[in-house]
Structure formats: C-alpha cells, structure tokens
Enzyme design. Structure first.
Site, PDB file in Angstrom:
ATOM      1  CE  LYS A 126      -4.003  -7.138  -4.788  1.00  0.00           C
ATOM      2  NZ  LYS A 126      -4.758  -5.905  -4.521  1.00  0.00           N
TER       3      LYS A 126
ATOM      4  CG  HIS B   4      -6.757  -1.771  -5.009  1.00  0.00           C
ATOM      5  ND1 HIS B   4      -7.517  -2.901  -4.802  1.00  0.00           N
ATOM      6  CD2 HIS B   4      -5.914  -2.060  -6.031  1.00  0.00           C
ATOM      7  CE1 HIS B   4      -7.154  -3.837  -5.665  1.00  0.00           C
ATOM      8  NE2 HIS B   4      -6.196  -3.349  -6.421  1.00  0.00           N
TER       9      HIS B   4
ATOM     10  CE1 TYR C 113      -4.045  -2.083   0.870  1.00  0.00           C
ATOM     11  CE2 TYR C 113      -2.338  -3.447   1.873  1.00  0.00           C
ATOM     12  CZ  TYR C 113      -3.627  -3.297   1.388  1.00  0.00           C
ATOM     13  OH  TYR C 113      -4.496  -4.366   1.434  1.00  0.00           O
TER      14      TYR C 113
END
Length: 362
Positions: free
Chosen positions: A335, A304, A293
């Site tokens: 991601k 997110h 993060y």
C-alpha cells in the site's frame, strides 16, 4: 596543474581553467567572468575529496569541513557525493541562486531548474545537466534525529542520513486521491448511538453496506437480526449528510469524548476521502487511521485497499524514524503510505492537505 580556490563570501571562487574543467564538462558551480567559476561549499568539498581541487585557502578536505560554520555541511556532503556516484549531475539549490546554461560564449540565466526555497539539491536526469531544463528530483536533506515539518514535504525527495551515514531516500508527493465509490444511499435510516459506535437497523443498514461500503454487518443473521454497526466517524459523516436519523452534533460530541480533537481531524479526512469517491475503512490492524478502497463494486467484490492513511495536525513535524517505519509498513503490505494533514474545526469541513511517501532508489 593543481587548482586551488578561495572562499569568497558564501561561495568558493576558483580560477584558471575551472569553467571548462568543472562546470562545462561536469556541471559543478556556475560560471563567472572569464574562465572562473563559483562553487557552493558542498561542491568544493566534493572536489577536494576527489583530489580534483588541491586546496581551498590552503585547506584540504578535512580542514575545509572542520573550518565550516555550517553544521549541515557533513550530511549534505554525504548525499551530494552519493548522488554524484550514482551518475547524476546535481546543483546545490538556493532561493537566490540561478543555475546557468551556456549558449555559445554567452551565459544565460533564468533556467527552469531554478530552485524553490527549502530544497538542498536539484538533481538532473542521467545524461543531462543544469542547462537542459529537465529535473529528475528536488532533494531535501536531514539527519535521522532532525524533525521535518510536514509543510516542507511534497513534490520532493527527502534524503535521510542515519547515524551510520547510510542514506534513505523517500519520495514525497501531493497525490490526487480519486475513486468511484458512491451509490444511491437511503435517507433518514433509523440509527442508535450506543457507546462508541452507531447501529443502523433494517434494510437501510444493509443498503449502506452494500452500496457504499459503510459499516460492518452485525452478527446475528441466524437469529434474523438485520443491522450494521458504524464507527463514530462514519456515523458523524452520514448524519451530517442527512442519511441517518441521528443528530450530527451528538455523534461528533461522542467522538470528542472518545478521542478528543483528534476526532475532528479524522472526520475532516474521512469526509474528504468520501467526497473524492474513496471508501475509508479502519486501518487499526496496520497501525493507521484508515485503509482506503477506490474501487468497490459490492461486498463480494471489494478488491485490494490501495492506501494506508494516518491523520495528523497540519503543523505536524515528522521524526524521520517514525516516517521510515510508516513507509516500511505500508510497502510491506503493498500500500502507499499517505498522510492527511488537517486542522480540527469541529464540523468535519476543514481543508485537508494530502502527502504520500514511498521509498526511492535514485
């Protein structure tokens, strides 16, 4: 008129009007004296397959491939032909091969497109060629069964040719990882090393969680218990910084008991991420070491996670199948798949090289 070539060392020499027909108009090879050009074998193979070159020393496309003593030529040909079909000019890359640009009747060497060692092709933007000095991709080619050293990746595209001759393009970069996760952390917080984790008691534990996204609150609020639970890698890092009332060596020793020298690599990667302002949390549910993060405003404003991180030895070699699986998983959860390449030093201070990989459609 049919044009033929002949093998001259490790290039294919083509005469007649080859310079105008192949190099000047379509970016094949590099010019020699007069109207001749020198083609790399993969370029000659492509021109033979298209029928633009009639033969090389009497050999057609099939004969040329069979006569080659380069076992990588078939997979490199597949990638080269695919890139050409996608509308790119691409030059075979060799550390001793300078691409040339035409300037009137002069041929000038030293183009910025000169290759780096290890690249297979230098690919130019659509509409551009070797003489324009702009590069779209540097491509390295491998088959699905050939391991690729991590040190060979970064700032290039890996083209993987599978057993059915389909091509997967993976863009690899060396990312700059940054974030703004910090916070004014407490000092000498009371902590207990319990089995394979550490518990931090009292308001200091809550401050670690709320200000820096460390640990997980311990269940038991209904009973008045105020504590957080840290992973061993979190605890070892915080102890090294003097935040915990815990011997850093004891935390590291317990980590090694649990996972061997892999713990040292994970600790080095964890500390590097924290130093960059990024909060790492476990990536277990994704089969990774960490999820990260870069923007944490508080427990109720987490946002997110941007990356999945897998920690590997610095000398790791990737089986392409494993690399493709990791990238597919990361893409599926929105991601970026990122690898931390670190040596085990024992104190969490090892330098870490970062590698990010994602799918690419050229």
């Amino acid at each position: 008129m049919d044009i033929e070539g002949h093998v001259d060392g490790d290039v294919v020499h083509v005469g007649h009007d080859a310079r105008q027909r192949f190099h000047d108009s379509r970016g094949y090879g590099y010019p020699l004296e007069g109207n001749d050009v020198a083609l790399a074998p993969v370029e000659a193979a492509h021109l033979l397959a298209r029928g633009d070159l009639a033969a090389v020393d009497g050999m057609d496309f099939r004969g040329f491939l069979r006569a080659s003593d380069d076992p990588t030529l078939p997979v490199r040909y597949l990638v080269y032909a695919d890139l050409r079909e996608r509308g790119f000019y691409c030059a075979p890359a060799r550390s001793d091969w300078t691409e040339f640009a035409r300037d009137g009747d002069e041929v000038a060497g030293g183009s910025p497109a000169r290759s780096r060692g290890g690249d297979d092709f230098v690919v130019f933007p659509r509409g551009s060629g070797p003489g324009d000095g702009e590069i779209a991709y540097r491509v390295r080619v491998t088959g699905e069964r050939t391991e690729v050293p991590a040190s060979a990746l970064g700032d290039c595209v890996l083209a993987v040719v599978d057993e059915e001759s389909e091509i997967t393009y993976l863009e690899t970069t060396t990312p700059e990882i940054t974030g703004d996760v910090g916070g004014n952390l407490p000092e000498r917080a009371s902590a207990d090393l319990l089995a394979d984790r550490v518990t931090v008691w009292g308001p200091a534990g809550s401050a670690l969680y709320e200000r820096g996204f460390y640990g997980t609150p311990l269940s038991g609020r209904d009973t008045g218990v105020n504590a957080i639970v840290l992973s061993l890698v979190e605890a070892a890092s915080l102890a090294a910084d003097g935040v915990l009332d815990l011997d850093p060596a004891a935390a590291v020793a317990r980590g090694r008991d649990v996972e061997g020298d892999r713990f040292d690599r994970r600790l080095a990667a964890y500390r590097d991420l924290r130093a960059s302002g990024v909060a790492p949390k476990t990536g277990f549910k994704f089969g990774a070491d960490f999820r990260t993060y870069a923007d944490f405003r508080g427990p109720d404003d987490v946002g997110h996670s941007e990356r999945l991180v897998r920690v590997l030895p610095a000398d790791h070699a990737f089986p392409p199948r494993d690399l493709a699986l990791d990238v597919r998983l990361a893409n599926g959860v929105k991601k970026t798949m990122t690898f931390a390449l670190a040596d085990a030093t024992g104190d969490g201070t090892a330098s870490v090289d970062w590698l990010a990989v994602h799918r690419l459609t050229p």
